[in-house]
Design a protein around this motif. Structure first.
Motif, PDB file in Angstrom:
ATOM      1  N   GLN A  47       0.835  -1.198   0.000  1.00 49.90           N
ATOM      2  CA  GLN A  47       0.000   0.000   0.000  1.00 49.90           C
ATOM      3  C   GLN A  47       0.872   1.251   0.000  1.00 49.90           C
ATOM      4  O   GLN A  47       0.601   2.197  -0.744  1.00 49.90           O
ATOM      5  N   ARG A  48       1.942   1.267   0.796  1.00 48.00           N
ATOM      6  CA  ARG A  48       2.839   2.427   0.807  1.00 48.00           C
ATOM      7  C   ARG A  48       3.513   2.608  -0.550  1.00 48.00           C
ATOM      8  O   ARG A  48       3.695   3.733  -1.019  1.00 48.00           O
ATOM      9  N   ARG A  49       3.887   1.500  -1.189  1.00 46.84           N
ATOM     10  CA  ARG A  49       4.497   1.601  -2.527  1.00 46.84           C
ATOM     11  C   ARG A  49       3.522   2.202  -3.528  1.00 46.84           C
ATOM     12  O   ARG A  49       3.908   3.029  -4.359  1.00 46.84           O
ATOM     13  N   ARG A  50       2.249   1.767  -3.462  1.00 46.40           N
ATOM     14  CA  ARG A  50       1.249   2.320  -4.381  1.00 46.40           C
ATOM     15  C   ARG A  50       1.065   3.818  -4.141  1.00 46.40           C
ATOM     16  O   ARG A  50       1.000   4.606  -5.084  1.00 46.40           O
ATOM     17  N   GLN A  51       0.999   4.224  -2.871  1.00 49.80           N
ATOM     18  CA  GLN A  51       0.841   5.639  -2.558  1.00 49.80           C
ATOM     19  C   GLN A  51       2.050   6.444  -3.025  1.00 49.80           C
ATOM     20  O   GLN A  51       1.908   7.540  -3.566  1.00 49.80           O
ATOM     21  N   ALA A  52       3.243   5.887  -2.820  1.00 53.12           N
ATOM     22  CA  ALA A  52       4.453   6.577  -3.258  1.00 53.12           C
ATOM     23  C   ALA A  52       4.474   6.700  -4.785  1.00 53.12           C
ATOM     24  O   ALA A  52       4.878   7.734  -5.328  1.00 53.12           O
ATOM     25  N   ALA A  53       4.031   5.657  -5.472  1.00 53.00           N
ATOM     26  CA  ALA A  53       3.988   5.699  -6.938  1.00 53.00           C
ATOM     27  C   ALA A  53       2.996   6.761  -7.416  1.00 53.00           C
ATOM     28  O   ALA A  53       3.271   7.488  -8.383  1.00 53.00           O
ATOM     29  N   GLN A  54       1.854   6.884  -6.742  1.00 55.99           N
ATOM     30  CA  GLN A  54       0.871   7.911  -7.112  1.00 55.99           C
ATOM     31  C   GLN A  54       1.446   9.306  -6.895  1.00 55.99           C
ATOM     32  O   GLN A  54       1.315  10.186  -7.748  1.00 55.99           O
ATOM     33  N   THR A  55       2.113   9.508  -5.767  1.00 58.83           N
ATOM     34  CA  THR A  55       2.699  10.803  -5.468  1.00 58.83           C
ATOM     35  C   THR A  55       3.789  11.144  -6.483  1.00 58.83           C
ATOM     36  O   THR A  55       3.884  12.265  -6.977  1.00 58.83           O
ATOM     37  N   HIS A  56       4.617  10.153  -6.802  1.00 56.99           N
ATOM     38  CA  HIS A  56       5.693  10.359  -7.771  1.00 56.99           C
ATOM     39  C   HIS A  56       5.117  10.703  -9.142  1.00 56.99           C
ATOM     40  O   HIS A  56       5.600  11.630  -9.817  1.00 56.99           O
ATOM     41  N   ALA A  57       4.090   9.990  -9.568  1.00 56.29           N
ATOM     42  CA  ALA A  57       3.472  10.267 -10.870  1.00 56.29           C
ATOM     43  C   ALA A  57       2.875  11.672 -10.895  1.00 56.29           C
ATOM     44  O   ALA A  57       3.013  12.401 -11.890  1.00 56.29           O
ATOM     45  N   ALA A  58       2.250  12.087  -9.796  1.00 58.52           N
ATOM     46  CA  ALA A  58       1.669  13.429  -9.730  1.00 58.52           C
ATOM     47  C   ALA A  58       2.769  14.487  -9.792  1.00 58.52           C
ATOM     48  O   ALA A  58       2.623  15.512 -10.468  1.00 58.52           O
ATOM     49  N   ALA A  59       3.884  14.243  -9.106  1.00 61.63           N
ATOM     50  CA  ALA A  59       4.990  15.192  -9.135  1.00 61.63           C
ATOM     51  C   ALA A  59       5.576  15.296 -10.541  1.00 61.63           C
ATOM     52  O   ALA A  59       5.915  16.389 -10.999  1.00 61.63           O
ATOM     53  N   LEU A  60       5.698  14.183 -11.238  1.00 62.35           N
ATOM     54  CA  LEU A  60       6.201  14.215 -12.618  1.00 62.35           C
ATOM     55  C   LEU A  60       5.269  15.006 -13.522  1.00 62.35           C
ATOM     56  O   LEU A  60       5.717  15.830 -14.336  1.00 62.35           O
ATOM     57  N   ARG A  61       3.972  14.761 -13.375  1.00 63.44           N
ATOM     58  CA  ARG A  61       3.009  15.507 -14.199  1.00 63.44           C
ATOM     59  C   ARG A  61       3.100  17.008 -13.916  1.00 63.44           C
ATOM     60  O   ARG A  61       3.098  17.831 -14.832  1.00 63.44           O
ATOM     61  N   ARG A  62       3.205  17.340 -12.641  1.00 63.95           N
ATOM     62  CA  ARG A  62       3.296  18.749 -12.259  1.00 63.95           C
ATOM     63  C   ARG A  62       4.565  19.381 -12.834  1.00 63.95           C
ATOM     64  O   ARG A  62       4.537  20.492 -13.374  1.00 63.95           O
ATOM     65  N   ALA A  63       5.693  18.676 -12.708  1.00 61.16           N
ATOM     66  CA  ALA A  63       6.961  19.207 -13.227  1.00 61.16           C
ATOM     67  C   ALA A  63       6.905  19.375 -14.735  1.00 61.16           C
ATOM     68  O   ALA A  63       7.384  20.386 -15.278  1.00 61.16           O
ATOM     69  N   ARG A  64       6.332  18.410 -15.431  1.00 60.23           N
ATOM     70  CA  ARG A  64       6.236  18.519 -16.897  1.00 60.23           C
ATOM     71  C   ARG A  64       5.339  19.684 -17.300  1.00 60.23           C
ATOM     72  O   ARG A  64       5.627  20.398 -18.256  1.00 60.23           O
ATOM     73  N   THR A  65       4.252  19.860 -16.552  1.00 60.74           N
ATOM     74  CA  THR A  65       3.329  20.959 -16.858  1.00 60.74           C
ATOM     75  C   THR A  65       4.012  22.298 -16.625  1.00 60.74           C
ATOM     76  O   THR A  65       3.899  23.222 -17.430  1.00 60.74           O
ATOM     77  N   GLU A  66       4.758  22.416 -15.495  1.00 55.26           N
ATOM     78  CA  GLU A  66       5.453  23.663 -15.199  1.00 55.26           C
ATOM     79  C   GLU A  66       6.527  23.948 -16.240  1.00 55.26           C
ATOM     80  O   GLU A  66       6.729  25.083 -16.648  1.00 55.26           O
TER      81      GLU A  66
END
Length: 104
Positions: free
Chosen positions: A65-84
């Motif tokens: 469960q922690r790995r899944r949450q970390a993967a979601q957070t990482h994916a969101a951070a990547l999307r945010r960085a790409r958008t910025e």
């Protein structure tokens, strides 16, 4: 007094005595008693949390469960960085969505 010198290898060990014949009635009585004891043990100490042999342990479930949450957070951070990096703005994410993991 000195020990006598060895004259060669020791004699081979003697074969064990053959098993004695057990009365079939006694064998059956022992089996019945063992079955009764196992049944009493099952009744006295029931296994409430019986899990399948291939089921993951609770610690492994928590790690997954922690790995899944970390993967979601990482994916969101990547999307945010790409958008910025692209120069566009992200929609605002409410704290309620962040808490549930529904991030952009």
């Amino acid at each position: 007094m000195p020990l006598p010198a060895s004259t060669g290898p020791s004699p081979p060990p003697q074969a064990a005595e053959p098993a004695q014949r057990v009365d079939p009635g006694i064998s059956e009585a022992i089996e019945r008693q063992n079955r009764a004891m196992r049944e009493l043990s099952r009744r006295t100490f029931p296994e409430a949390d019986v899990v399948a042999a291939d089921a993951p342990a609770p610690i492994e479930q928590a790690r997954a469960q922690r790995r899944r949450q970390a993967a979601q957070t990482h994916a969101a951070a990547l999307r945010r960085a790409r958008t910025e990096r692209a120069g566009t703005s992200l929609p605002a994410v409410s704290p309620a969505h962040q808490a549930t993991g529904d991030v952009a």
